[in-house]
Design an enzyme around this catalytic site. Structure first.
Site, PDB file in Angstrom:
ATOM      1  N   LYS A   5     -38.082  -4.989  45.867  1.00 50.88           N
ATOM      2  CA  LYS A   5     -38.886  -4.766  44.652  1.00 50.88           C
ATOM      3  C   LYS A   5     -38.085  -4.848  43.343  1.00 50.88           C
ATOM      4  O   LYS A   5     -38.651  -5.189  42.305  1.00 50.88           O
ATOM      5  CB  LYS A   5     -39.589  -3.404  44.728  1.00 50.88           C
ATOM      6  CG  LYS A   5     -40.753  -3.382  45.696  1.00 50.88           C
ATOM      7  CD  LYS A   5     -41.519  -2.086  45.588  1.00 50.88           C
ATOM      8  CE  LYS A   5     -42.636  -2.027  46.609  1.00 50.88           C
ATOM      9  NZ  LYS A   5     -43.504  -0.866  46.447  1.00 50.88           N
ATOM     10  N   ASN A  37     -44.041  -5.534  42.405  1.00 48.59           N
ATOM     11  CA  ASN A  37     -44.589  -5.689  43.767  1.00 48.59           C
ATOM     12  C   ASN A  37     -45.583  -6.844  43.848  1.00 48.59           C
ATOM     13  O   ASN A  37     -46.155  -7.085  44.910  1.00 48.59           O
ATOM     14  CB  ASN A  37     -45.254  -4.388  44.240  1.00 48.59           C
ATOM     15  CG  ASN A  37     -46.625  -4.203  43.631  1.00 48.59           C
ATOM     16  OD1 ASN A  37     -46.846  -4.584  42.489  1.00 48.59           O
ATOM     17  ND2 ASN A  37     -47.538  -3.643  44.388  1.00 48.59           N
ATOM     18  N   GLY A  54     -39.580  14.068  44.102  1.00 53.34           N
ATOM     19  CA  GLY A  54     -38.824  12.879  44.501  1.00 53.34           C
ATOM     20  C   GLY A  54     -38.396  12.082  43.288  1.00 53.34           C
ATOM     21  O   GLY A  54     -38.917  12.285  42.173  1.00 53.34           O
ATOM     22  N   ALA A  55     -37.427  11.179  43.497  1.00 48.03           N
ATOM     23  CA  ALA A  55     -36.937  10.357  42.383  1.00 48.03           C
ATOM     24  C   ALA A  55     -36.529   8.972  42.877  1.00 48.03           C
ATOM     25  O   ALA A  55     -35.623   8.348  42.320  1.00 48.03           O
ATOM     26  CB  ALA A  55     -35.781  11.059  41.679  1.00 48.03           C
ATOM     27  N   ALA A 115     -40.956   5.094  44.479  1.00 49.98           N
ATOM     28  CA  ALA A 115     -42.352   5.536  44.412  1.00 49.98           C
ATOM     29  C   ALA A 115     -42.526   6.595  43.324  1.00 49.98           C
ATOM     30  O   ALA A 115     -43.509   6.584  42.572  1.00 49.98           O
ATOM     31  CB  ALA A 115     -42.774   6.099  45.770  1.00 49.98           C
ATOM     32  N   ARG A 146     -33.814  16.532  44.984  1.00 45.66           N
ATOM     33  CA  ARG A 146     -32.597  17.048  45.591  1.00 45.66           C
ATOM     34  C   ARG A 146     -31.375  16.551  44.816  1.00 45.66           C
ATOM     35  O   ARG A 146     -30.477  17.317  44.497  1.00 45.66           O
ATOM     36  CB  ARG A 146     -32.591  16.538  47.049  1.00 45.66           C
ATOM     37  CG  ARG A 146     -31.422  16.861  47.870  1.00 45.66           C
ATOM     38  CD  ARG A 146     -31.639  16.327  49.258  1.00 45.66           C
ATOM     39  NE  ARG A 146     -31.743  14.856  49.311  1.00 45.66           N
ATOM     40  CZ  ARG A 146     -31.912  14.162  50.409  1.00 45.66           C
ATOM     41  NH1 ARG A 146     -32.008  14.760  51.571  1.00 45.66           N
ATOM     42  NH2 ARG A 146     -31.976  12.834  50.372  1.00 45.66           N
ATOM     43  N   THR A 147     -31.338  15.249  44.536  1.00 50.58           N
ATOM     44  CA  THR A 147     -30.239  14.692  43.741  1.00 50.58           C
ATOM     45  C   THR A 147     -30.728  14.668  42.290  1.00 50.58           C
ATOM     46  O   THR A 147     -31.459  13.771  41.875  1.00 50.58           O
ATOM     47  CB  THR A 147     -29.901  13.261  44.215  1.00 50.58           C
ATOM     48  OG1 THR A 147     -29.798  13.280  45.641  1.00 50.58           O
ATOM     49  CG2 THR A 147     -28.625  12.757  43.604  1.00 50.58           C
ATOM     50  N   LYS A 185     -30.688  11.627  39.785  1.00 52.66           N
ATOM     51  CA  LYS A 185     -31.706  10.568  39.887  1.00 52.66           C
ATOM     52  C   LYS A 185     -32.975  10.950  39.118  1.00 52.66           C
ATOM     53  O   LYS A 185     -33.628  10.107  38.512  1.00 52.66           O
ATOM     54  CB  LYS A 185     -32.033  10.280  41.357  1.00 52.66           C
ATOM     55  CG  LYS A 185     -30.949   9.395  41.997  1.00 52.66           C
ATOM     56  CD  LYS A 185     -31.057   9.328  43.500  1.00 52.66           C
ATOM     57  CE  LYS A 185     -32.189   8.479  44.001  1.00 52.66           C
ATOM     58  NZ  LYS A 185     -32.202   8.481  45.495  1.00 52.66           N
TER      59      LYS A 185
END
Ligand code: ATR
Length: 292
Positions: free
Chosen positions: A70, A91, A130-131, A134, A155-156, A159
């Site tokens: 992508k 996409n 999330g990072a 998506a 978590r990170t 990002k």
């Protein structure tokens, strides 16, 4: 299906592509609308430049792009639209006289899912879990809807910070109505500290995806009490543990199947210059719901 010398060819490139549902969606729409086209999967392995040149030389009218191409595919295009450029991922490729042009219908598809469910983000507190790619697409969709706050939880943390910086740059350039202090980041372990309630939460990690069905990215009960609406981008299983927890705390939960259908519908519309009737999109959704 009557394939002939004039049938327009469309497809998806990725690796793997064996489990893609896109051919089922696109071929159903073509059949329903009586459009002479066929959509096939291409497992793409090797040099991306050659792959794109080959598809173009053969006159493939449109291509969807999935993992892992992508972002890398952008180098092979004559241009991309503003949202795809800001997200940094494409996409959908459309055949033009000079080469393929890129779009990001993941962003459009999620936007359309919210519209179809009657969910408005304007003035709301929004959380992105999330990072990855998506999450980035979801975050860009949200920023254009004037939420009161947007918190990216990962978590990170670096990002999440990276997405925040891209969002703020995009908001500045496009006069999006969101200020710097409205966009924040945190780690999952700090989520207990989120102020207030009434959150709309987008679950954008792979945690909970089949077969990992007993996992959830957040285990803090208090967070689910603050969550009014949870949208999981996962569609397998039909109800993820994240969704169960949202519903158990009295919230409404949605999976990612409608987003999948609408991203395909948006690609179809870009390629054919038509609008796909809502009843056709709904039929596709029902078929996939049964097949999954
Ligand atoms: P995609 O591009 O499809 O969104 P990705 O780039 O692999 O997928 O991103 C997956 C996201 O899920 C990331 O934000 C990842 O967190 P990190 O950035 O810290 O890697 C998150 N993720 C995946 N597995 C996780 C786990 N077990 N616990 C917490 N976060 C997880």
């Amino acid at each position: 299906m009557n394939i002939n010398g004039r049938t327009a060819v469309y497809g998806i490139i990725g690796n793997p592509v064996e489990h893609t549902m896109s051919p089922a969606i696109h071929n159903h729409i073509s059949q329903a609308l009586g459009i002479d086209s066929v959509y096939v999967p291409f497992r793409a392995d090797g040099n991306l430049e050659n792959i794109v040149k080959g598809l173009y030389s053969l006159g493939v009218r449109g291509i969807n792009v999935t993992v892992p191409y992508k972002t890398d595919i952008m180098r092979e295009l004559i241009g991309v639209d503003d949202v795809a450029g800001a997200v940094g991922a494409v996409n959908t490729l459309k055949y033009t006289e000079k080469g393929f042009y890129g779009y990001n219908t993941d962003v459009m598809g999620l936007e359309r899912e919210l519209e179809s469910e009657g969910i408005s983000l304007s003035g709301r507190r929004v959380v992105i879990l999330g990072a990855g790619g998506a999450a980035r697409a979801a975050a860009f969709m949200c920023i254009s809807k004037s939420p009161a706050t947007l918190t990216i939880v990962n978590r990170t943390r670096a990002k999440a910070e990276d997405i925040r910086a891209s969002l703020l740059a995009y908001a500045r350039d496009n006069n999006a109505g969101i200020t710097e202090d409205a966009v924040s980041t945190m780690e999952p372990s700090d989520i207990t500290g989120l102020p207030g309630s009434g959150y709309i939460v987008f679950q954008c990690t792979k945690v909970g995806l089949y077969p990992d069905v007993d996992s959830c990215i957040i285990n803090d009960e208090g967070f689910f009490e603050k969550t009014e609406t949870g949208i999981d981008l996962i569609y397998k299983p039909e109800t993820t543990l994240f969704m169960k927890r949202v519903m158990d705390s009295g919230g409404k939960a949605y999976n990612g199947l409608k987003m999948l259908v609408y991203q395909a519908v948006c690609s179809y519309e870009i390629w054919n210059g038509i609008s796909v009737p809502e009843n056709v999109a709904e039929d596709v959704y029902k078929i996939l719901k049964g097949e999954r």
